[in-house]
Design a protein around this motif. Structure first.
Motif, PDB file in Angstrom:
ATOM      1  N   GLU A  58       0.877  -1.168  -0.126  1.00  0.00           N
ATOM      2  CA  GLU A  58       0.015  -0.067  -0.061  1.00  0.00           C
ATOM      3  C   GLU A  58       0.823   1.388   0.078  1.00  0.00           C
ATOM      4  O   GLU A  58       1.728   1.197   0.642  1.00  0.00           O
ATOM      5  CB  GLU A  58      -1.053   0.130   1.200  1.00  0.00           C
ATOM      6  CG  GLU A  58      -1.770   1.236   1.383  1.00  0.00           C
ATOM      7  CD  GLU A  58      -2.623   1.239   2.276  1.00  0.00           C
ATOM      8  OE1 GLU A  58      -2.606   0.401   3.108  1.00  0.00           O
ATOM      9  OE2 GLU A  58      -3.527   2.119   2.401  1.00  0.00           O
ATOM     10  N   ASN A 117      -4.488   5.283  -2.164  1.00  0.00           N
ATOM     11  CA  ASN A 117      -5.771   5.710  -1.195  1.00  0.00           C
ATOM     12  C   ASN A 117      -6.187   7.016  -2.299  1.00  0.00           C
ATOM     13  O   ASN A 117      -5.244   7.772  -2.503  1.00  0.00           O
ATOM     14  CB  ASN A 117      -5.227   6.144   0.005  1.00  0.00           C
ATOM     15  CG  ASN A 117      -4.757   4.995   0.718  1.00  0.00           C
ATOM     16  OD1 ASN A 117      -5.794   4.334   1.409  1.00  0.00           O
ATOM     17  ND2 ASN A 117      -3.725   4.991   1.040  1.00  0.00           N
ATOM     18  N   GLU A 149      -7.916   2.082  -3.617  1.00  0.00           N
ATOM     19  CA  GLU A 149      -8.424   1.721  -2.215  1.00  0.00           C
ATOM     20  C   GLU A 149      -9.626   2.922  -1.903  1.00  0.00           C
ATOM     21  O   GLU A 149      -9.173   4.203  -1.929  1.00  0.00           O
ATOM     22  CB  GLU A 149      -7.734   1.788  -1.112  1.00  0.00           C
ATOM     23  CG  GLU A 149      -6.796   0.586  -1.170  1.00  0.00           C
ATOM     24  CD  GLU A 149      -5.834   0.278   0.148  1.00  0.00           C
ATOM     25  OE1 GLU A 149      -6.244   1.224   1.150  1.00  0.00           O
ATOM     26  OE2 GLU A 149      -5.099  -0.807   0.132  1.00  0.00           O
ATOM     27  N   ASP A 179     -11.749   0.083   1.675  1.00  0.00           N
ATOM     28  CA  ASP A 179     -10.854   0.249   2.959  1.00  0.00           C
ATOM     29  C   ASP A 179     -11.618   0.569   4.135  1.00  0.00           C
ATOM     30  O   ASP A 179     -12.872   0.826   3.908  1.00  0.00           O
ATOM     31  CB  ASP A 179     -10.073   1.465   2.533  1.00  0.00           C
ATOM     32  CG  ASP A 179      -8.930   1.576   3.348  1.00  0.00           C
ATOM     33  OD1 ASP A 179      -8.499   0.859   4.101  1.00  0.00           O
ATOM     34  OD2 ASP A 179      -7.962   2.642   2.877  1.00  0.00           O
ATOM     35  N   LYS A 200     -11.000  -4.393   2.726  1.00  0.00           N
ATOM     36  CA  LYS A 200      -9.655  -4.214   3.697  1.00  0.00           C
ATOM     37  C   LYS A 200     -10.493  -4.269   5.295  1.00  0.00           C
ATOM     38  O   LYS A 200     -11.072  -3.116   5.311  1.00  0.00           O
ATOM     39  CB  LYS A 200      -9.122  -3.124   3.625  1.00  0.00           C
ATOM     40  CG  LYS A 200      -8.121  -3.444   2.271  1.00  0.00           C
ATOM     41  CD  LYS A 200      -7.278  -2.299   2.083  1.00  0.00           C
ATOM     42  CE  LYS A 200      -5.969  -2.734   3.100  1.00  0.00           C
ATOM     43  NZ  LYS A 200      -4.811  -1.709   2.830  1.00  0.00           N
TER      44      LYS A 200
HETATM   45 CA    CA Z   1      -6.058   2.567   2.560  1.00  0.00          CA
END
Ligand code: CA
Ligand code: C2E
Ligand code: CA
Ligand code: CA
Length: 275
Positions: A58, A117, A149, A179, A200
């Motif tokens: 990530e 993100n 995400e 997420d 997630k």
């Molecule tokens: Ca994230």
């Protein structure tokens, strides 16, 4: 002599003034920070619980400012979402990720999937999809190597519009992850509607403040459901070996957390994993 009340108020004033001061200082320095490359790309591994093998990474931003110090994302991202600067920052991070590509996993020869993100502000900005395609395609990166995400809170407004964007991305071959699952609103309903690949699970599910057997049951329920839906589950914030082995037992395939590694500066990450 001041009464406790007054002191309380003046302390509040102080905190408030500091917050305003920080906000102004951050806003004064954001463009310069971009130009000076003060925003840094950190990568945190996701590991397979069965054998610890690297399963992805990530991308996380850090701001190393000579004027403001070393700042964690939570101290500036909410502000950047308000003033719109987040769009530039998210695209800057995407470009940085593209520059580090390819990262080939030793042994498998496969490209590591990097998840990024994207704020809802970025996703909803006009031209988001076109711009993202332009960046990724001009770097000749296969779409499957990028995972987008999105947090549940991205859907609070204009749910349909956000879903629409994600469906477009999915159709183009990008991977999608939900997420912070379990922290937002109406999560289960969203799962039904979204074309996501990865779920997630928020680290709140591992909280030590709750009854362990109840936590375990809730986790098991979420993992079973995600499995039935054909989603890959990644448990976030796994810090201890006990948590990792519980998750392994419950059939969670992938984990991310300090038990494997903290987020590392991009160069250090590559060295550590031979990428
Ligand atoms: Ca994230
Ligand atoms: P997130 O997407 O939920 O990222 C995971 C956060 O958990 C990261 O915090 C990571 O450092 C932290 N973490 C990882 N393992 C552990 C662990 O074992 N224990 C604990 N306690 N924490 C762990 P970080 O890097 O401070 O980022 C905070 C949030 O800022 C992220 O939460 C994400 O929502 C946002 N963010 C970070 N980078 C970006 C970016 O480039 N763009 C946007 N839009 N948001 C970003
Ligand atoms: Ca998360
Ligand atoms: Ca989060």
């Amino acid at each position: 002599k001041e009464s406790p009340d007054k002191e309380g108020i003046s302390r509040y004033d102080q905190v408030f003034r500091n917050a305003v001061e920080l906000k102004n200082r951050i806003e004064q320095h954001e463009d310069e920070a971009l130009a000076n490359r003060e925003f840094q790309l950190y990568l945190q591994p996701k590991n397979r619980l069965a054998d610890g093998a690297l399963a992805g990474a990530e991308a996380l931003v850090r701001w190393n400012s000579p004027k403001l110090g070393f700042l964690p994302p939570d101290s500036f991202i909410p502000l950047f979402e308000k003033n719109g600067f987040i769009v530039q920052l998210d695209f800057y991070m995407l470009k940085r990720v593209c520059q580090t590509y390819p990262m080939t996993v030793p042994g498998t020869g496969e490209a590591l999937v990097v998840s990024m993100n994207f704020s809802r502000v970025t996703i909803m900005r006009e031209g988001f999809i076109e711009r993202l395609l332009h960046v990724v395609d001009s770097a000749r990166i296969p779409h499957e190597a990028i995972e987008v995400e999105v947090t549940e809170s991205a859907f609070v407004m204009d749910e349909d519009a956000v879903i629409n964007k994600l469906e477009t991305l999915k159709a183009m071959g990008f991977r999608l992850a939900m997420d912070d699952f379990g922290t937002g609103y109406s999560s289960l309903n969203l799962l039904r509607k979204l074309p996501i690949d990865v779920l997630k699970i928020d680290r709140g599910f591992l909280s030590e403040n709750t009854d362990p057997s109840r936590s375990r049951s809730v986790l098991k329920g979420v993992l079973d459901m995600a499995g039935d839906l054909g989603l890959v589950t990644v448990c976030e914030g796994v810090e201890t070996e006990e948590q990792a082995s519980m998750l392994r037992e419950l059939g969670c395939p992938v984990a991310q957390g300090y038990v494997f590694s903290k987020p590392l500066p991009e160069g250090e990450f590559r060295t550590r994993y031979g990428l």
